[in-house]
Design an enzyme around this catalytic site. Structure first.
Site, PDB file in Angstrom:
ATOM      1  N   ARG A 164     -26.050  39.791  63.593  1.00  0.00           N
ATOM      2  CA  ARG A 164     -25.021  39.736  62.641  1.00  0.00           C
ATOM      3  C   ARG A 164     -25.322  40.316  61.093  1.00  0.00           C
ATOM      4  O   ARG A 164     -25.097  39.976  60.033  1.00  0.00           O
ATOM      5  CB  ARG A 164     -24.937  38.237  62.195  1.00  0.00           C
ATOM      6  CG  ARG A 164     -24.344  37.270  63.494  1.00  0.00           C
ATOM      7  CD  ARG A 164     -23.017  37.860  63.880  1.00  0.00           C
ATOM      8  NE  ARG A 164     -22.870  36.938  65.128  1.00  0.00           N
ATOM      9  CZ  ARG A 164     -23.027  37.205  66.324  1.00  0.00           C
ATOM     10  NH1 ARG A 164     -23.664  38.385  66.724  1.00  0.00           N
ATOM     11  NH2 ARG A 164     -22.707  36.558  67.538  1.00  0.00           N
ATOM     12  N   SER A 240     -17.927  30.880  62.872  1.00  0.00           N
ATOM     13  CA  SER A 240     -19.227  30.466  62.726  1.00  0.00           C
ATOM     14  C   SER A 240     -19.419  30.270  61.345  1.00  0.00           C
ATOM     15  O   SER A 240     -19.932  31.425  60.963  1.00  0.00           O
ATOM     16  CB  SER A 240     -20.038  31.225  64.096  1.00  0.00           C
ATOM     17  OG  SER A 240     -19.566  30.983  65.165  1.00  0.00           O
ATOM     18  N   GLU A 336     -23.984  32.431  58.151  1.00  0.00           N
ATOM     19  CA  GLU A 336     -23.262  33.750  58.583  1.00  0.00           C
ATOM     20  C   GLU A 336     -22.279  34.257  57.655  1.00  0.00           C
ATOM     21  O   GLU A 336     -21.992  35.455  57.359  1.00  0.00           O
ATOM     22  CB  GLU A 336     -22.903  33.533  60.215  1.00  0.00           C
ATOM     23  CG  GLU A 336     -22.243  34.999  61.055  1.00  0.00           C
ATOM     24  CD  GLU A 336     -21.755  34.504  62.137  1.00  0.00           C
ATOM     25  OE1 GLU A 336     -20.819  35.187  62.669  1.00  0.00           O
ATOM     26  OE2 GLU A 336     -22.609  33.972  62.885  1.00  0.00           O
TER      27      GLU A 336
END
Length: 340
Positions: A164, A240, A336
């Site tokens: 990520r 998320s 995230e």
């Protein structure tokens, strides 16, 4: 190029947080940047880059210039017997791109169906789902320097892709605007389904797996996501909220003594990835509401805006979840989502 003042960002963030930007600018081509930089009022302020706003939590009004790329053209740039290379404008909707590729019977993006946002965010965030990541197919990323307008191109190996993250998120935050992304995709007869994710593999009969097409995998991913993921059109969310944490083998063994059912995935770097959703749910947070923000009842990894929540309310909820997971498991959950 479009410039708007005192502009509401509510349509440009999937949390549906009602904040405003001093200026909102849509860039379509390289020559737009020198024109913008010639405006002393704009040049005197900080510039912040966003894509579709599907991975951002705004916690206050933005006294800055918000810049986004609206260039959304797609073209096939190269083809051989096994592969097709496509160059895609950063402003194109990501799911629309995935849909196009599976309709062309191309392998590579089908596991990433229904991820919200735009193509430009894919290399920045190295988006991923169901065992696939953007870096698996990206060959080049073309960017525009927001200070000089210079066009700078990066090969895959130069992007410093990680879980990520990428060089665009690390070293070039709010400096390089992604303009185009090139993907290498496999033709139908030269690729196969990526079913390393157990939940996706188990969704197909064993005998069907060798015969799967990109469209069949795509359809199954869409089906699973709709069942598990809260619809941002109903409850604002950014997908998320936390990354799945990585822990050492030593600490993993220690946790197993207390939590023998701890789900995990061993990485090639000999670390253990623990599902953040499991940690959150087993800390008692799934479905919990706090003012106008909540943890989704569908999936504990999703924080949602029940309607009218401020970004600060959502941030405070995330902070409390982090504290409880840290206290119970000794694991820090890293967001995230980019919190501004």
């Amino acid at each position: 190029m479009h410039i708007q003042a005192n502009y509401s960002l509510k349509p440009h963030n999937s949390f549906k947080v009602d904040v405003s930007a001093k200026y909102f600018v849509e860039v379509t081509k390289q020559s737009d940047i020198p024109v913008l930089r010639s405006d002393l009022k704009l040049t005197s302020m900080p510039w912040v880059i966003i894509g579709g706003g599907s991975n951002i939590l705004f916690t206050h009004d933005m006294n800055c210039v918000i810049v986004t790329c609206s260039y959304d053209k797609l073209k096939v740039v190269k083809e051989d017997e096994e592969n097709v290379w496509i160059s895609v404008g950063a402003g194109m909707n990501w799911h629309d791109l995935v849909t196009y590729t599976v309709e062309q019977n191309l392998w590579g993006l089908e596991n990433l169906a229904l991820i919200p946002g735009k193509v430009g965010a894919a290399p920045v965030q190295n988006i991923g789902a169901y065992g696939a990541e953007a870096r698996d197919t990206i060959t080049r990323v073309q960017t525009l320097n927001l200070f000089s307008g210079e066009r700078i191109e990066f090969r895959n190996s130069e992007c410093n892709f990680g879980y990520r993250t990428s060089i665009f998120k690390q070293s070039y935050t709010n400096q390089l605007l992604v303009h185009r992304v090139t993907f290498r995709l496999r033709k139908l007869s030269h690729g196969r389904a990526n079913l390393v994710y157990d939940h996706l593999r188990d969704a197909f009969p064993h005998e069907q797996i060798p015969k799967l097409t990109p469209k069949e995998v795509y359809d199954k991913v869409v089906e699973i996501r709709k069942l598990r993921v809260p619809d941002p059109r109903i409850y604002g969310n950014a997908g998320s909220f936390f990354k799945n944490p990585l822990i050492t083998p030593e600490y993993f063994e220690k946790l197993l003594e207390t939590y023998p059912d701890l789900p995990h995935h061993k990485t090639v770097e000999n670390q253990y990835k623990i599902p953040a959703a499991w940690l959150i749910e087993n800390s008692g947070w799934k479905g919990v509401k706090q003012e106008k923000a909540a943890v989704s009842e569908k999936h504990a990894l999703f924080l949602v805006n029940l309607g009218g929540a401020s970004g600060e309310e959502i941030r405070q909820l995330a902070h409390k979840i982090q504290g409880d997971v840290d206290q119970k498991y000794g694991i820090h959950l890293e967001p995230e989502v980019i919190i501004i």
